[in-house]
Design a protein around this motif. Structure first.
Motif, PDB file in Angstrom:
ATOM      1  N   LEU A 164       0.832  -1.207   0.000  1.00  0.00           N
ATOM      2  CA  LEU A 164       0.000   0.000   0.000  1.00  0.00           C
ATOM      3  C   LEU A 164       0.866   1.256   0.000  1.00  0.00           C
ATOM      4  O   LEU A 164       0.539   2.243  -0.658  1.00  0.00           O
ATOM      5  CB  LEU A 164      -0.939  -0.005   1.214  1.00  0.00           C
ATOM      6  CG  LEU A 164      -2.020  -1.098   1.220  1.00  0.00           C
ATOM      7  CD1 LEU A 164      -2.894  -0.963   2.459  1.00  0.00           C
ATOM      8  CD2 LEU A 164      -2.873  -1.041  -0.052  1.00  0.00           C
ATOM      9  N   ASN A 165       1.982   1.223   0.735  1.00  0.00           N
ATOM     10  CA  ASN A 165       2.919   2.355   0.720  1.00  0.00           C
ATOM     11  C   ASN A 165       3.519   2.558  -0.660  1.00  0.00           C
ATOM     12  O   ASN A 165       3.868   3.683  -1.036  1.00  0.00           O
ATOM     13  CB  ASN A 165       4.045   2.138   1.729  1.00  0.00           C
ATOM     14  CG  ASN A 165       3.613   2.389   3.159  1.00  0.00           C
ATOM     15  OD1 ASN A 165       2.533   2.931   3.396  1.00  0.00           O
ATOM     16  ND2 ASN A 165       4.425   1.984   4.118  1.00  0.00           N
ATOM     17  N   GLN A 166       3.642   1.473  -1.411  1.00  0.00           N
ATOM     18  CA  GLN A 166       4.189   1.567  -2.767  1.00  0.00           C
ATOM     19  C   GLN A 166       3.139   2.047  -3.765  1.00  0.00           C
ATOM     20  O   GLN A 166       3.431   2.189  -4.945  1.00  0.00           O
ATOM     21  CB  GLN A 166       4.722   0.197  -3.216  1.00  0.00           C
ATOM     22  CG  GLN A 166       5.872  -0.337  -2.388  1.00  0.00           C
ATOM     23  CD  GLN A 166       7.119   0.504  -2.494  1.00  0.00           C
ATOM     24  OE1 GLN A 166       7.460   0.975  -3.568  1.00  0.00           O
ATOM     25  NE2 GLN A 166       7.802   0.710  -1.381  1.00  0.00           N
ATOM     26  N   GLY A 167       1.933   2.276  -3.293  1.00  0.00           N
ATOM     27  CA  GLY A 167       0.858   2.694  -4.186  1.00  0.00           C
ATOM     28  C   GLY A 167       0.363   1.564  -5.062  1.00  0.00           C
ATOM     29  O   GLY A 167      -0.040   1.786  -6.216  1.00  0.00           O
ATOM     30  N   SER A 168       0.396   0.340  -4.508  1.00  0.00           N
ATOM     31  CA  SER A 168       0.006  -0.827  -5.290  1.00  0.00           C
ATOM     32  C   SER A 168      -1.012  -1.662  -4.525  1.00  0.00           C
ATOM     33  O   SER A 168      -0.692  -2.744  -4.010  1.00  0.00           O
ATOM     34  CB  SER A 168       1.251  -1.673  -5.622  1.00  0.00           C
ATOM     35  OG  SER A 168       0.908  -2.766  -6.430  1.00  0.00           O
ATOM     36  N   PRO A 169      -2.269  -1.182  -4.448  1.00  0.00           N
ATOM     37  CA  PRO A 169      -3.300  -1.979  -3.767  1.00  0.00           C
ATOM     38  C   PRO A 169      -3.563  -3.305  -4.455  1.00  0.00           C
ATOM     39  O   PRO A 169      -3.997  -4.266  -3.815  1.00  0.00           O
ATOM     40  CB  PRO A 169      -4.529  -1.064  -3.800  1.00  0.00           C
ATOM     41  CG  PRO A 169      -4.297  -0.136  -4.941  1.00  0.00           C
ATOM     42  CD  PRO A 169      -2.815   0.072  -4.988  1.00  0.00           C
ATOM     43  N   ARG A 219      -9.058   5.414  -1.710  1.00  0.00           N
ATOM     44  CA  ARG A 219      -8.073   6.421  -2.124  1.00  0.00           C
ATOM     45  C   ARG A 219      -7.989   6.514  -3.647  1.00  0.00           C
ATOM     46  O   ARG A 219      -7.716   7.582  -4.200  1.00  0.00           O
ATOM     47  CB  ARG A 219      -6.711   6.046  -1.529  1.00  0.00           C
ATOM     48  CG  ARG A 219      -5.576   6.963  -1.936  1.00  0.00           C
ATOM     49  CD  ARG A 219      -4.264   6.462  -1.348  1.00  0.00           C
ATOM     50  NE  ARG A 219      -3.141   7.254  -1.810  1.00  0.00           N
ATOM     51  CZ  ARG A 219      -1.875   6.951  -1.577  1.00  0.00           C
ATOM     52  NH1 ARG A 219      -1.591   5.866  -0.849  1.00  0.00           N
ATOM     53  NH2 ARG A 219      -0.904   7.706  -2.043  1.00  0.00           N
ATOM     54  N   TYR A 220      -8.229   5.392  -4.316  1.00  0.00           N
ATOM     55  CA  TYR A 220      -8.124   5.362  -5.773  1.00  0.00           C
ATOM     56  C   TYR A 220      -9.499   5.461  -6.442  1.00  0.00           C
ATOM     57  O   TYR A 220      -9.612   5.249  -7.652  1.00  0.00           O
ATOM     58  CB  TYR A 220      -7.411   4.073  -6.209  1.00  0.00           C
ATOM     59  CG  TYR A 220      -6.008   3.986  -5.667  1.00  0.00           C
ATOM     60  CD1 TYR A 220      -4.948   4.598  -6.331  1.00  0.00           C
ATOM     61  CD2 TYR A 220      -5.747   3.340  -4.464  1.00  0.00           C
ATOM     62  CE1 TYR A 220      -3.664   4.536  -5.820  1.00  0.00           C
ATOM     63  CE2 TYR A 220      -4.462   3.282  -3.946  1.00  0.00           C
ATOM     64  CZ  TYR A 220      -3.425   3.889  -4.620  1.00  0.00           C
ATOM     65  OH  TYR A 220      -2.147   3.838  -4.113  1.00  0.00           O
ATOM     66  N   LYS A 221     -10.508   5.771  -5.617  1.00  0.00           N
ATOM     67  CA  LYS A 221     -11.875   5.944  -6.128  1.00  0.00           C
ATOM     68  C   LYS A 221     -12.283   4.732  -6.985  1.00  0.00           C
ATOM     69  O   LYS A 221     -12.755   4.869  -8.119  1.00  0.00           O
ATOM     70  CB  LYS A 221     -12.006   7.247  -6.925  1.00  0.00           C
ATOM     71  CG  LYS A 221     -11.681   8.486  -6.099  1.00  0.00           C
ATOM     72  CD  LYS A 221     -11.958   9.759  -6.857  1.00  0.00           C
ATOM     73  CE  LYS A 221     -11.531  10.987  -6.060  1.00  0.00           C
ATOM     74  NZ  LYS A 221     -12.168  11.073  -4.740  1.00  0.00           N
ATOM     75  N   ALA A 222     -12.083   3.560  -6.392  1.00  0.00           N
ATOM     76  CA  ALA A 222     -12.377   2.315  -7.097  1.00  0.00           C
ATOM     77  C   ALA A 222     -13.309   1.443  -6.255  1.00  0.00           C
ATOM     78  O   ALA A 222     -12.922   0.369  -5.785  1.00  0.00           O
ATOM     79  CB  ALA A 222     -11.087   1.572  -7.420  1.00  0.00           C
ATOM     80  N   PRO A 223     -14.553   1.886  -6.053  1.00  0.00           N
ATOM     81  CA  PRO A 223     -15.471   1.116  -5.210  1.00  0.00           C
ATOM     82  C   PRO A 223     -15.818  -0.252  -5.779  1.00  0.00           C
ATOM     83  O   PRO A 223     -16.119  -1.181  -5.019  1.00  0.00           O
ATOM     84  CB  PRO A 223     -16.707   2.009  -5.128  1.00  0.00           C
ATOM     85  CG  PRO A 223     -16.643   2.853  -6.360  1.00  0.00           C
ATOM     86  CD  PRO A 223     -15.187   3.099  -6.599  1.00  0.00           C
ATOM     87  N   LYS A 224     -15.780  -0.394  -7.101  1.00  0.00           N
ATOM     88  CA  LYS A 224     -16.087  -1.701  -7.686  1.00  0.00           C
ATOM     89  C   LYS A 224     -15.019  -2.728  -7.315  1.00  0.00           C
ATOM     90  O   LYS A 224     -15.310  -3.914  -7.168  1.00  0.00           O
ATOM     91  CB  LYS A 224     -16.235  -1.579  -9.199  1.00  0.00           C
ATOM     92  CG  LYS A 224     -17.485  -0.791  -9.610  1.00  0.00           C
ATOM     93  CD  LYS A 224     -17.676  -0.767 -11.109  1.00  0.00           C
ATOM     94  CE  LYS A 224     -18.954   0.000 -11.469  1.00  0.00           C
ATOM     95  NZ  LYS A 224     -19.171   0.042 -12.932  1.00  0.00           N
TER      96      LYS A 224
END
Length: 218
Positions: free
Chosen positions: A119-124, A170-175
């Motif tokens: 998550l810190n790497q920006g990779s959910p 955070r990435y606006k990805a609710p799906k």
């Protein structure tokens, strides 16, 4: 400080695994991954086998290091990208070493460290993939098939799924969050795992939709 002439002959001054864990913990607090790796190599060279605390502390050192760098850098240079790539490879190799070590079993602290790192790497996506893989490993290791002969791996708990689910906000990805909730239900229904979505799970999903600013969010 002990006077040289007063040192008892029977005292063993060889550092044990707890000694090295204390040194690793100091490095973790500072996010000093370079020195932590040096201590790790010296511990292994000295014939001391790491325990789960050793592995978890080193993994968390990578987390602290990446977190400090993320807060410090306002933009990502080519050097920082190279460093990030190197750390991604190293922490994956460290986890693989832990996973293959017959003397230790990964636990919830291990899982949380890996998830926090990705998550810190920006990779959910990597965080979610790791979580699902560990859940599948648990499924395989608990099957009553003598031909598998796998160690029983601890099942990730709901809080880890909730953490990854919230990260999609955070990435606006609710799906994406919704698919993860369905995965929790699927694991529970098909394999008897206790990962059934709770009120907290649905609340997090609703929050993710509410913050998404999408037309269909209502």
């Amino acid at each position: 400080s002990v006077v040289a002439g007063e040192i008892p002959n029977h005292v063993n001054w060889t550092p044990c695994v707890r000694t090295w864990n204390t040194l690793l913990s100091g490095c973790m607090t500072q996010g000093d991954i370079r020195r932590a790796k040096q201590f790790w190599l010296r511990m292994k060279k000295g014939g001391i086998e790491p325990d789960i605390v050793s592995y978890n502390t080193l993994l968390n050192c990578y987390v602290r290091s990446s977190n400090r760098r993320r807060k410090r850098l306002t933009n990502t240079s080519s050097i920082s990208r190279s460093q990030k790539g190197k750390e991604c490879v190293e922490i994956q190799e460290m986890f693989e070493a832990l996973f293959q070590d017959p003397n230790v079993v990964p636990n919830q602290i291990t899982y949380l460290s890996m998830i926090n790192f990705w998550l810190n790497q920006g990779s959910p996506e990597r965080a979610e993939l790791f979580l699902l893989n560990m859940t599948r490993h648990h499924q395989q290791s608990t099957q009553n098939d003598e031909t598998i002969k796998k160690r029983v791996v601890l099942l990730p708990d709901r809080s880890l799924f909730h953490k990854v689910m919230t990260s999609w906000m955070r990435y606006k990805a609710p799906k994406k969050a919704e698919k993860l909730l369905l995965k929790m239900a699927e694991f529970s229904d098909d394999h008897g795992f206790d990962l059934r979505p709770t009120t907290e799970t649905y609340n997090r999903l609703l929050h993710c939709w509410a913050k998404s600013m999408k037309l269909e969010s209502g």
